[in-house]
Design a protein around this motif. Structure first.
Motif, short mmCIF file in Angstrom:
data_model
loop_
_atom_site.label_atom_id
_atom_site.label_comp_id
_atom_site.label_asym_id
_atom_site.label_seq_id
_atom_site.Cartn_x
_atom_site.Cartn_y
_atom_site.Cartn_z
N ASN A 197 4.96 -1.83 2.43
CA ASN A 197 4.06 -0.69 2.50
C ASN A 197 4.90 0.58 2.55
OD1 ASN A 197 1.77 -2.33 2.51
ND2 ASN A 197 1.85 -2.58 4.72
N THR A 227 0.84 -1.19 0.00
CA THR A 227 0.00 0.00 0.00
C THR A 227 0.87 1.24 0.00
OG1 THR A 227 -0.12 0.02 2.41
CG2 THR A 227 -1.87 -1.17 1.24
N ASN A 248 -4.13 3.50 -4.19
CA ASN A 248 -3.19 3.44 -3.07
C ASN A 248 -2.58 2.05 -2.90
OD1 ASN A 248 -4.40 6.01 -2.71
ND2 ASN A 248 -3.84 5.97 -0.55
N LYS A 249 -2.59 1.24 -3.96
CA LYS A 249 -1.96 -0.08 -3.93
C LYS A 249 -1.10 -0.23 -5.19
CE LYS A 249 -5.65 -2.30 -1.39
NZ LYS A 249 -6.63 -3.37 -1.35
#
Length: 87
Positions: free
Chosen positions: A84, A6, A36-37
């Motif tokens: 992330n 993410t 957002n990924k």
């Protein structure tokens, strides 16, 4: 080696627009607008891994960098790693 994860907003509060992850041998980019990924595939990662830098560019033109360590596959199977990204 598939790297995915993410992406957090920039410190300015602006949404991320794209992610670029660069190692000494490869550079991969992914548009993350509205998701957002991200997920990118690297081909030249040795067993002991490779250091890199992830750069997230946001809609307002600001960006942030994060140092990453991409792990290599310990066998012939394709490997996956979650990273992330945040400022």
């Amino acid at each position: 080696m598939t790297v995915s994860g993410t992406v957090e907003d920039c410190d300015s509060g602006s949404s991320p627009e794209d992610v670029t992850i660069e190692t000494s041998k490869e550079s991969k980019s992914k548009d993350v607008s509205g998701t957002n990924k991200y997920s990118v595939v690297f081909k030249n990662i040795p067993k002991n891994g490779r250091a890199g830098t992830a750069t997230v560019t946001c809609e307002d033109g600001t960006s942030y960098d994060q140092k990453v360590k991409i792990k290599g596959s310990q066998n012939a199977q394709p490997a996956k790693q979650k990273i992330n990204l945040e400022p």
